[in-house]
Write a protein that holds these residues in place. Structure first.
Motif, PDB file in Angstrom:
ATOM      1  N   ILE A  65     -52.739  -1.873  -0.995  1.00  0.00           N
ATOM      2  CA  ILE A  65     -51.846  -1.607   0.120  1.00  0.00           C
ATOM      3  C   ILE A  65     -50.415  -1.899  -0.317  1.00  0.00           C
ATOM      4  O   ILE A  65     -50.179  -2.785  -1.146  1.00  0.00           O
ATOM      5  CB  ILE A  65     -52.220  -2.480   1.345  1.00  0.00           C
ATOM      6  CG1 ILE A  65     -51.362  -2.117   2.555  1.00  0.00           C
ATOM      7  CG2 ILE A  65     -52.077  -3.955   1.013  1.00  0.00           C
ATOM      8  CD1 ILE A  65     -51.781  -2.841   3.837  1.00  0.00           C
ATOM      9  N   GLU A  66     -49.489  -1.137   0.206  1.00  0.00           N
ATOM     10  CA  GLU A  66     -48.074  -1.382  -0.090  1.00  0.00           C
ATOM     11  C   GLU A  66     -47.453  -2.154   1.067  1.00  0.00           C
ATOM     12  O   GLU A  66     -47.570  -1.761   2.222  1.00  0.00           O
ATOM     13  CB  GLU A  66     -47.324  -0.077  -0.311  1.00  0.00           C
ATOM     14  CG  GLU A  66     -45.871  -0.273  -0.723  1.00  0.00           C
ATOM     15  CD  GLU A  66     -45.157   1.022  -1.038  1.00  0.00           C
ATOM     16  OE1 GLU A  66     -44.383   1.483  -0.171  1.00  0.00           O
ATOM     17  OE2 GLU A  66     -45.375   1.585  -2.124  1.00  0.00           O
ATOM     18  N   SER A  84     -38.268  -5.215  -0.576  1.00  0.00           N
ATOM     19  CA  SER A  84     -38.765  -4.836  -1.897  1.00  0.00           C
ATOM     20  C   SER A  84     -40.229  -4.456  -1.758  1.00  0.00           C
ATOM     21  O   SER A  84     -41.067  -5.292  -1.384  1.00  0.00           O
ATOM     22  CB  SER A  84     -38.605  -6.002  -2.876  1.00  0.00           C
ATOM     23  OG  SER A  84     -39.086  -5.667  -4.159  1.00  0.00           O
ATOM     24  N   ALA A  85     -40.542  -3.188  -2.025  1.00  0.00           N
ATOM     25  CA  ALA A  85     -41.921  -2.712  -1.875  1.00  0.00           C
ATOM     26  C   ALA A  85     -42.787  -3.243  -3.013  1.00  0.00           C
ATOM     27  O   ALA A  85     -42.417  -3.170  -4.182  1.00  0.00           O
ATOM     28  CB  ALA A  85     -41.950  -1.189  -1.856  1.00  0.00           C
ATOM     29  N   ILE A  86     -43.943  -3.778  -2.660  1.00  0.00           N
ATOM     30  CA  ILE A  86     -44.894  -4.259  -3.658  1.00  0.00           C
ATOM     31  C   ILE A  86     -46.284  -3.756  -3.293  1.00  0.00           C
ATOM     32  O   ILE A  86     -46.591  -3.501  -2.124  1.00  0.00           O
ATOM     33  CB  ILE A  86     -44.903  -5.795  -3.749  1.00  0.00           C
ATOM     34  CG1 ILE A  86     -45.221  -6.421  -2.376  1.00  0.00           C
ATOM     35  CG2 ILE A  86     -43.583  -6.309  -4.283  1.00  0.00           C
ATOM     36  CD1 ILE A  86     -45.359  -7.928  -2.424  1.00  0.00           C
ATOM     37  N   ASP A  90     -55.731  -4.804  -0.892  1.00  0.00           N
ATOM     38  CA  ASP A  90     -55.848  -4.710   0.560  1.00  0.00           C
ATOM     39  C   ASP A  90     -56.762  -5.822   1.075  1.00  0.00           C
ATOM     40  O   ASP A  90     -57.573  -6.381   0.334  1.00  0.00           O
ATOM     41  CB  ASP A  90     -56.407  -3.336   0.945  1.00  0.00           C
ATOM     42  CG  ASP A  90     -56.196  -3.037   2.420  1.00  0.00           C
ATOM     43  OD1 ASP A  90     -55.557  -3.853   3.113  1.00  0.00           O
ATOM     44  OD2 ASP A  90     -56.662  -1.976   2.881  1.00  0.00           O
ATOM     45  N   GLY A  91     -56.620  -6.128   2.331  1.00  0.00           N
ATOM     46  CA  GLY A  91     -57.443  -7.164   2.941  1.00  0.00           C
ATOM     47  C   GLY A  91     -57.024  -7.392   4.375  1.00  0.00           C
ATOM     48  O   GLY A  91     -56.286  -6.598   4.955  1.00  0.00           O
ATOM     49  N   ASP A  92     -57.469  -8.494   4.951  1.00  0.00           N
ATOM     50  CA  ASP A  92     -57.071  -8.815   6.321  1.00  0.00           C
ATOM     51  C   ASP A  92     -55.607  -9.254   6.309  1.00  0.00           C
ATOM     52  O   ASP A  92     -55.030  -9.544   5.248  1.00  0.00           O
ATOM     53  CB  ASP A  92     -57.971  -9.908   6.894  1.00  0.00           C
ATOM     54  CG  ASP A  92     -57.935 -11.172   6.055  1.00  0.00           C
ATOM     55  OD1 ASP A  92     -56.900 -11.878   6.066  1.00  0.00           O
ATOM     56  OD2 ASP A  92     -58.920 -11.452   5.348  1.00  0.00           O
ATOM     57  N   PRO A  93     -54.948  -9.306   7.476  1.00  0.00           N
ATOM     58  CA  PRO A  93     -53.517  -9.640   7.531  1.00  0.00           C
ATOM     59  C   PRO A  93     -53.158 -10.952   6.840  1.00  0.00           C
ATOM     60  O   PRO A  93     -52.124 -11.041   6.179  1.00  0.00           O
ATOM     61  CB  PRO A  93     -53.234  -9.696   9.036  1.00  0.00           C
ATOM     62  CG  PRO A  93     -54.220  -8.743   9.637  1.00  0.00           C
ATOM     63  CD  PRO A  93     -55.465  -8.916   8.813  1.00  0.00           C
ATOM     64  N   GLU A  94     -53.984 -11.975   6.970  1.00  0.00           N
ATOM     65  CA  GLU A  94     -53.685 -13.255   6.331  1.00  0.00           C
ATOM     66  C   GLU A  94     -53.671 -13.119   4.810  1.00  0.00           C
ATOM     67  O   GLU A  94     -52.792 -13.645   4.126  1.00  0.00           O
ATOM     68  CB  GLU A  94     -54.707 -14.312   6.753  1.00  0.00           C
ATOM     69  CG  GLU A  94     -54.544 -14.770   8.199  1.00  0.00           C
ATOM     70  CD  GLU A  94     -55.522 -15.877   8.552  1.00  0.00           C
ATOM     71  OE1 GLU A  94     -56.270 -16.317   7.645  1.00  0.00           O
ATOM     72  OE2 GLU A  94     -55.543 -16.306   9.721  1.00  0.00           O
ATOM     73  N   SER A 164     -43.640  -8.449   8.033  1.00  0.00           N
ATOM     74  CA  SER A 164     -43.682  -7.159   7.341  1.00  0.00           C
ATOM     75  C   SER A 164     -44.828  -6.268   7.818  1.00  0.00           C
ATOM     76  O   SER A 164     -44.765  -5.049   7.686  1.00  0.00           O
ATOM     77  CB  SER A 164     -43.791  -7.373   5.823  1.00  0.00           C
ATOM     78  OG  SER A 164     -44.935  -8.156   5.501  1.00  0.00           O
ATOM     79  N   LEU A 165     -45.879  -6.863   8.388  1.00  0.00           N
ATOM     80  CA  LEU A 165     -46.985  -6.074   8.929  1.00  0.00           C
ATOM     81  C   LEU A 165     -46.806  -5.768  10.409  1.00  0.00           C
ATOM     82  O   LEU A 165     -47.401  -4.824  10.931  1.00  0.00           O
ATOM     83  CB  LEU A 165     -48.318  -6.810   8.720  1.00  0.00           C
ATOM     84  CG  LEU A 165     -48.733  -7.092   7.272  1.00  0.00           C
ATOM     85  CD1 LEU A 165     -50.086  -7.798   7.243  1.00  0.00           C
ATOM     86  CD2 LEU A 165     -48.783  -5.798   6.460  1.00  0.00           C
TER      87      LEU A 165
END
Length: 205
Positions: A65-66, A84-86, A90-94, A164-165
């Motif tokens: 995920i970006e 800064s995009a990284i 991927d995973g859960d929000p935490e 950011s999410l």
């Protein structure tokens, strides 16, 4: 006597021919079996070489995920927050936010154009995403060094990275497990919780 002797010689001659034929047939069978065995062994070895190592895991782009970690940049005399995009697993929000903060605090995102006001050695002690927002605790290094601009910059980096999410999420910041109320020697007041809107209204980088 001559006829009997002739018959006897014919019989003697016939026996080796039969043996010879039998031997040739046996050799063909053995030779054919050997060739088949070698071909089968070669194909098996070739298949073994081509099979992927079961212990090797090929990264799946669909499992990444970006996200964005926030640093600072200069625009004349002004200091601005710069995303800064990284790309991270991927995973859960935490999990995603924890990985994002680890990248931010590592210092690896700093370039000639962007920098961080968060002191070296600052680590993320904990992070959780609850129904009412994001809770995180940083190590004591977060509050050390720097003037007012530096304090505001690092606070903005944390608030914006933590949201950011979800840009509207509220953020609770603790240092070494204790709620952050004052930041720096100049006593920068940190309201809890704080959103991006709260930060923009109360602080000017």
């Amino acid at each position: 006597m001559t006829e009997d002797r002739h018959v006897s010689r014919s019989s003697i001659t016939a026996i080796p021919r039969k043996l010879l034929i039998a031997l040739l047939a046996g050799l063909l069978l053995v030779g054919g079996g050997t060739i088949w065995w070698r071909l089968a062994t070669f194909q098996s070895a070739e298949t073994t070489v081509q099979d992927p190592d079961p212990g090797t895991v090929t990264p799946d782009p669909a499992q990444e995920i970006e996200t964005q970690a926030y640093l600072l940049t200069l625009d004349g005399d002004a200091i601005l927050l710069s995303p800064s995009a990284i790309t991270i697993p991927d995973g859960d929000p935490e999990t995603v936010l924890t990985s994002t903060f680890e990248q931010l605090l590592s210092g690896n995102l700093n370039t000639d154009n962007v920098f961080t006001a968060i002191p070296d050695g600052t680590t993320l002690q904990s992070l959780s995403v609850e129904d009412d927002g994001v809770y995180l605790s940083l190590s004591p290094e977060f509050t050390q060094g720097g003037g007012s601009a530096s304090m505001q910059g690092r606070l903005g980096q944390v608030i914006y990275t933590a949201t950011s999410l979800d840009a509207d999420a509220a953020v609770w910041i603790s240092v070494d497990g204790e709620p952050l109320e004052l930041l720096g020697g100049e006593g920068l007041i940190v309201d809890q919780p704080m959103t991006r809107t709260d930060f923009d209204q109360n602080f000017s980088l």
